[in-house]
Motif scaffolding. Structure first.
Motif, PDB file in Angstrom:
ATOM      1  N   SER A 278       5.625  -3.463  42.671  1.00 18.38           N
ATOM      2  CA  SER A 278       4.780  -3.508  41.470  1.00 18.38           C
ATOM      3  C   SER A 278       4.553  -2.119  40.889  1.00 18.38           C
ATOM      4  CB  SER A 278       3.435  -4.164  41.796  1.00 18.38           C
ATOM      5  OG  SER A 278       2.707  -3.393  42.741  1.00 18.38           O
ATOM      6  N   MET A 279       4.714  -1.079  41.737  1.00 20.79           N
ATOM      7  CA  MET A 279       4.537   0.284  41.242  1.00 20.79           C
ATOM      8  C   MET A 279       5.620   0.671  40.240  1.00 20.79           C
ATOM      9  SD  MET A 279       1.777   1.078  42.552  1.00 20.79           S
ATOM     10  CE  MET A 279       1.803   2.637  41.707  1.00 20.79           C
ATOM     11  N   MET A 280       6.723  -0.086  40.213  1.00 19.99           N
ATOM     12  CA  MET A 280       7.774   0.163  39.236  1.00 19.99           C
ATOM     13  C   MET A 280       7.208   0.005  37.822  1.00 19.99           C
ATOM     14  SD  MET A 280      11.318  -2.000  38.716  1.00 19.99           S
ATOM     15  CE  MET A 280      11.528  -2.038  40.511  1.00 19.99           C
ATOM     16  N   PHE A 281       6.400  -1.026  37.636  1.00 20.85           N
ATOM     17  CA  PHE A 281       5.821  -1.287  36.317  1.00 20.85           C
ATOM     18  C   PHE A 281       4.721  -0.268  36.009  1.00 20.85           C
ATOM     19  CE2 PHE A 281       7.190  -5.306  38.280  1.00 20.85           C
ATOM     20  CZ  PHE A 281       8.221  -5.631  37.413  1.00 20.85           C
ATOM     21  N   TRP A 282       3.964   0.124  37.039  1.00 23.55           N
ATOM     22  CA  TRP A 282       2.918   1.134  36.861  1.00 23.55           C
ATOM     23  C   TRP A 282       3.551   2.457  36.436  1.00 23.55           C
ATOM     24  CZ3 TRP A 282       1.132   5.854  38.532  1.00 23.55           C
ATOM     25  CH2 TRP A 282      -0.223   6.128  38.348  1.00 23.55           C
ATOM     26  N   ASN A 283       4.641   2.826  37.083  1.00 21.61           N
ATOM     27  CA  ASN A 283       5.327   4.067  36.738  1.00 21.61           C
ATOM     28  C   ASN A 283       5.865   4.035  35.311  1.00 21.61           C
ATOM     29  OD1 ASN A 283       4.801   5.014  39.294  1.00 21.61           O
ATOM     30  ND2 ASN A 283       6.864   4.646  40.075  1.00 21.61           N
TER      31      ASN A 283
END
Length: 462
Positions: A148-153
């Motif tokens: 999910s950190m992919m989208f946050w980044n």
């Protein structure tokens, strides 16, 4: 700690562990690792340097720091330089898993390719490998889904590198590079939004970091540090104190101990120059500074001759007399050598947010500088300990101090003390994310049932 690292590095160089051509790079990388304060997170108390294992409090749960020694078994010894750079500046591990931004890769993205190379050489050649493997981080669902950190980044991570601003001096640009990059000051001192992203329009205006409040460090003269001279800020970064104004505790004390005091005079001056240019349009431009509140005051004399078991009308005075006055003075004036600071003209007692006063009483202060060690015992010890104060007592003591020495408009409740004792305010992000996932799952089930019924009706109508 720093001397031990230097001795280990010198031994490695003497034994040929590092090629002579790389010595300059190793030392440059070591300096950058100090500027980035890698030790504070990646070295556990009484642990080996950079071997990880330290639990870092966050509003969404504890995050366990990893082993960043060159061990191929437990650390990053198998990382290529490209993988090291991706972890440092993009938050992507060698195995492709995403890091959480408790590792400040959003700030380290500022680092240049040359500095990343120097850091890589240092960690691979100048750090002793340790094979231990720290425990894994286990955040609650759905935050445990690292992808999910992919989208946050995609929303909040800037492109790697630093572009100097030609309209400012070389010193200002160096200061900005350090503050926004290696020193990652914004990571703590900038408030965060709903998705735990930094609010760029409120940069450096202060934020809650676990049990501590990282204060406003803009050039605003009322709520920030605008009344400090550049030499004041340099002195504070070197010693962790500025008499009559502020004392470093908590994570800032760690930053002084492991990082800022070891930076060069030129870099400290550059940081001071840059910080002096940062404004705060959200705060008032005039009024009383948070460093000039309160005065010497005492009524503990009324307790003389009164047995400790006898009820008194001023319990705060008794708590202060029994726990604080011996070091900070009966009037809160501190000591002449300012080793024990005054409780008035002190940022910890003048903030609108009382977290730092509460956390200081609960956890004490420990700071190591070239001036010597600074220590205040914690009063939030385990029940039945000699120096234990419960939540109600700490609230009473805090309010007594605030009324006499600081911001009298601020009040502390036992519930606030309990929250700080637990590690600070929790973020609603966890349960909101869980609610969102639950709502999505429920909607999917309802849709599936509707489609099934619809299909069945069509069959019956044929």
């Amino acid at each position: 700690m720093r001397k031990l690292k230097q001795m280990a590095l010198s031994l490695a160089l003497a034994c040929g562990g590092v090629h002579a051509a790389d010595e300059t790079l190793v030392r440059q990388g070591e300096y950058l690792a100090v500027a980035a304060d890698c030790t504070a997170c990646h070295t556990a108390e009484h642990g080996q340097p950079f071997a990880g294992g330290k639990a870092i409090a966050s509003p969404v749960g504890e995050i366990i720091a990893t082993n960043i020694t060159p061990s191929k078994k437990g650390g990053i010894g198998g990382y290529s330089e490209a993988q090291f750079s991706a972890a440092l500046r993009q938050g992507i591990r060698a195995d492709g898993a995403r890091l959480y931004p408790a590792m400040p890769y959003t700030a380290y993205a500022t680092l240049t390719d040359a500095d990343v190379h120097a850091l890589y050489v240092y960690f691979m050649s100048g750090v002793k490998p340790v094979d231990s493997m720290p425990a894994e981080t286990h955040l609650p669902f759905p935050l445990n889904l690292r992808f999910s950190m992919m989208f946050w980044n995609a929303l909040f991570l800037n492109a790697p590198g630093y572009t100097p601003d030609a309209t400012h001096s070389a010193g200002w640009n160096r200061g900005r590079y350090l503050v926004d990059g290696a020193a990652h000051c914004s990571t703590c001192h900038t408030p965060r939004g709903f998705l735990m992203q930094e609010k760029q329009d409120e940069a450096f205006t202060g934020a809650q970091v676990g049990p501590w409040f990282a204060p406003n460090i803009t050039a605003n003269r009322v709520s920030g540090i605008g009344e400090w001279s550049q030499q004041d800020l340099i002195a504070y970064l070197k010693t962790g104190r500025l008499a009559g104004k502020a004392q470093a505790a908590g994570s800032m004390a760690e930053a002084i101990t492991h990082s800022f005091q070891h930076l060069s005079e030129a870099d400290l001056a550059a940081i001071a120059e840059y910080m002096g240019s940062i404004g705060d349009s959200h705060a008032p431009a005039s009024g009383a500074s948070r460093f000039n509140q309160g005065n010497a005051s005492s009524n503990v004399g009324a307790l003389r001759g009164v047995p400790f078991t006898t009820p008194v009308s001023d319990e705060g005075a008794r708590l202060f007399s029994g726990n604080c006055a011996s070091c900070h003075g009966s009037s809160g004036e501190g000591t002449r050598d300012v080793f024990y600071p005054s409780l008035f003209h002190n940022s910890a007692t003048a903030e609108n947010n009382p977290s730092n006063l509460i956390a200081t009483i609960l956890t004490g202060v420990q700071r190591h500088t070239a001036e010597g060690d600074v220590y205040m015992p914690p009063f939030g010890a385990q029940p039945n300990a000699l120096n234990h104060l419960d939540d109600g007592q700490i609230a009473t003591l805090s309010n007594w101090i605030l009324q006499r020495y600081g911001n009298a408009e601020t009040a502390v409740t036992p519930e606030q003390v309990a929250e700080i004792r637990r590690g600070g305010p929790a973020s609603p992000l966890v349960w909101l994310a869980q609610a969102g996932v639950g709502a999505g799952a429920l909607a999917a089930i309802v849709l599936l049932i509707w489609l099934t019924i619809r299909r069945q009706r069509r069959r019956n109508s044929i």
